[in-house]
Design an enzyme around this catalytic site. Structure first.
Site, short mmCIF file in Angstrom:
data_model
loop_
_atom_site.label_atom_id
_atom_site.label_comp_id
_atom_site.label_asym_id
_atom_site.label_seq_id
_atom_site.Cartn_x
_atom_site.Cartn_y
_atom_site.Cartn_z
N GLU A 44 -1.01 8.83 10.97
CA GLU A 44 0.08 8.15 11.64
C GLU A 44 1.16 7.85 10.60
O GLU A 44 0.89 7.22 9.59
CB GLU A 44 -0.36 6.84 12.29
CG GLU A 44 0.78 6.17 13.06
CD GLU A 44 0.45 4.78 13.58
OE1 GLU A 44 1.13 4.32 14.50
OE2 GLU A 44 -0.49 4.15 13.04
N ASP A 118 12.03 4.75 13.99
CA ASP A 118 13.43 4.33 13.98
C ASP A 118 14.28 5.39 14.67
O ASP A 118 14.24 6.57 14.29
CB ASP A 118 13.89 4.16 12.52
CG ASP A 118 15.24 3.46 12.41
OD1 ASP A 118 16.09 3.62 13.31
OD2 ASP A 118 15.46 2.75 11.41
N LYS A 122 23.01 6.81 15.34
CA LYS A 122 24.27 7.44 14.99
C LYS A 122 24.07 8.93 14.70
O LYS A 122 23.12 9.32 14.02
CB LYS A 122 24.90 6.74 13.78
CG LYS A 122 25.30 5.30 14.07
CD LYS A 122 25.96 4.65 12.88
CE LYS A 122 26.38 3.21 13.20
NZ LYS A 122 27.03 2.53 12.06
N ASP A 154 10.09 3.92 23.09
CA ASP A 154 10.72 3.27 24.24
C ASP A 154 12.18 3.70 24.35
O ASP A 154 12.87 3.31 25.29
CB ASP A 154 10.67 1.75 24.08
CG ASP A 154 11.55 1.28 22.93
OD1 ASP A 154 11.36 1.78 21.80
OD2 ASP A 154 12.46 0.45 23.16
N THR A 191 0.61 0.15 20.39
CA THR A 191 1.10 -0.41 19.13
C THR A 191 1.64 -1.81 19.42
O THR A 191 1.78 -2.22 20.58
CB THR A 191 2.22 0.45 18.53
OG1 THR A 191 3.42 0.24 19.29
CG2 THR A 191 1.85 1.93 18.54
N GLU A 192 1.98 -2.53 18.36
CA GLU A 192 2.58 -3.85 18.55
C GLU A 192 3.91 -3.74 19.31
O GLU A 192 4.17 -4.54 20.22
CB GLU A 192 2.84 -4.51 17.19
CG GLU A 192 1.58 -4.86 16.40
CD GLU A 192 1.13 -3.78 15.45
OE1 GLU A 192 0.31 -4.06 14.58
OE2 GLU A 192 1.61 -2.63 15.59
N TYR A 193 4.73 -2.77 18.94
CA TYR A 193 6.01 -2.59 19.62
C TYR A 193 5.82 -2.20 21.08
O TYR A 193 6.56 -2.64 21.96
CB TYR A 193 6.85 -1.52 18.90
CG TYR A 193 7.54 -2.00 17.66
CD1 TYR A 193 8.53 -2.98 17.72
CD2 TYR A 193 7.23 -1.47 16.42
CE1 TYR A 193 9.19 -3.42 16.58
CE2 TYR A 193 7.87 -1.91 15.26
CZ TYR A 193 8.85 -2.88 15.35
OH TYR A 193 9.49 -3.33 14.23
N GLU A 194 4.83 -1.37 21.32
CA GLU A 194 4.57 -0.92 22.69
C GLU A 194 4.23 -2.09 23.60
O GLU A 194 4.70 -2.17 24.74
CB GLU A 194 3.43 0.09 22.68
CG GLU A 194 3.17 0.77 24.01
CD GLU A 194 2.16 1.89 23.88
OE1 GLU A 194 1.79 2.44 24.93
OE2 GLU A 194 1.75 2.21 22.74
#
Length: 224
Positions: A44, A118, A122, A154, A191-194
């Protein structure tokens, strides 16, 4: 988001070489020696605090896992999980994801996970996206002929970019999920973000792609 500096992080990482290898040039091509069993290795890139990779290692003891995280103050959180509840099929690589060919030999990694990378929104930063052609070329070097990339985000624009980038690179899309948490996909580990984004009602996008198709791959493309 600014990361909180953890002054003792490097010291703790250095004090646990059984989980965090230090002599990286010597380990290239020898990663199997870091694990008690010789079995497929999944990597990962950008593991964050390690919720996904640690739980994957627990759920799939027949696979060896490597958590690759650049930020020392974040990588140490993965180590803390290991020290609290150790699993022998997990190693931690505190290094930059853009240098995978420096740490792994050709075909040494069987699968790569890219989770909530990330988006670099831009246009001038497109080459920094972990699914850009430049990164795909590096992944292809360390994966076997039929190696796979599993990607979750996301960010719809990053997802669309990744679909286009991989397709134009010549990769095969094995599966595409436009709303993972409302699909019939089984075995998802968040994941934590998920957890954070899905709790807000945001759809989670997921794809599986391979550089070549094997007899084990389903050649029928699909979207969900």
């Amino acid at each position: 988001m600014r990361l909180r500096h953890v002054p003792w992080a490097q010291e703790l990482l250095d004090a646990n070489p059984q989980y965090v290898p230090q002599n990286l040039p010597e380990i290239k091509g020898q990663w199997q020696s870091r694990f008690p069993k010789t079995q497929p290795i999944h990597l990962e890139i950008g593991s964050g605090k390690g919720q996904f990779i640690v739980n994957m290692a627990k759920a799939h003891p027949h696979i060896n896992y490597i958590a690759m995280e650049l930020q020392t103050s974040v990588a140490v959180r993965i180590l803390e999980r290991q020290l609290e509840d150790p699993v022998d099929n997990l190693q931690i690589l505190n290094a930059h994801g853009g240098s995978v060919t420096e740490y792994f030999e050709k075909g040494e990694i069987d699968r790569i996970y890219l989770n909530f990378s990330d988006p670099w929104p831009k246009k001038r930063h497109a080459k920094r996206r972990l699914t850009s052609p430049e990164f795909l070329a590096d992944y292809q070097q360390i994966l076997p002929t039929y190696g796979e990339i599993h990607f979750k985000t996301d960010n719809r624009k990053l997802f669309e970019y990744s679909l286009s980038s991989m397709s134009q690179y010549g990769m095969y899309l094995l599966g595409v999920w436009l709303d993972l948490h409302h699909s019939d996909f089984e075995g998802n580990i968040m994941t934590e973000y998920e957890e954070k984004f899905s709790a807000k009602g945001q759809p989670i996008y997921r794809l599986e792609a391979a550089f070549n198709l094997s007899d084990d791959h389903d050649s029928k493309f699909f979207a969900r």
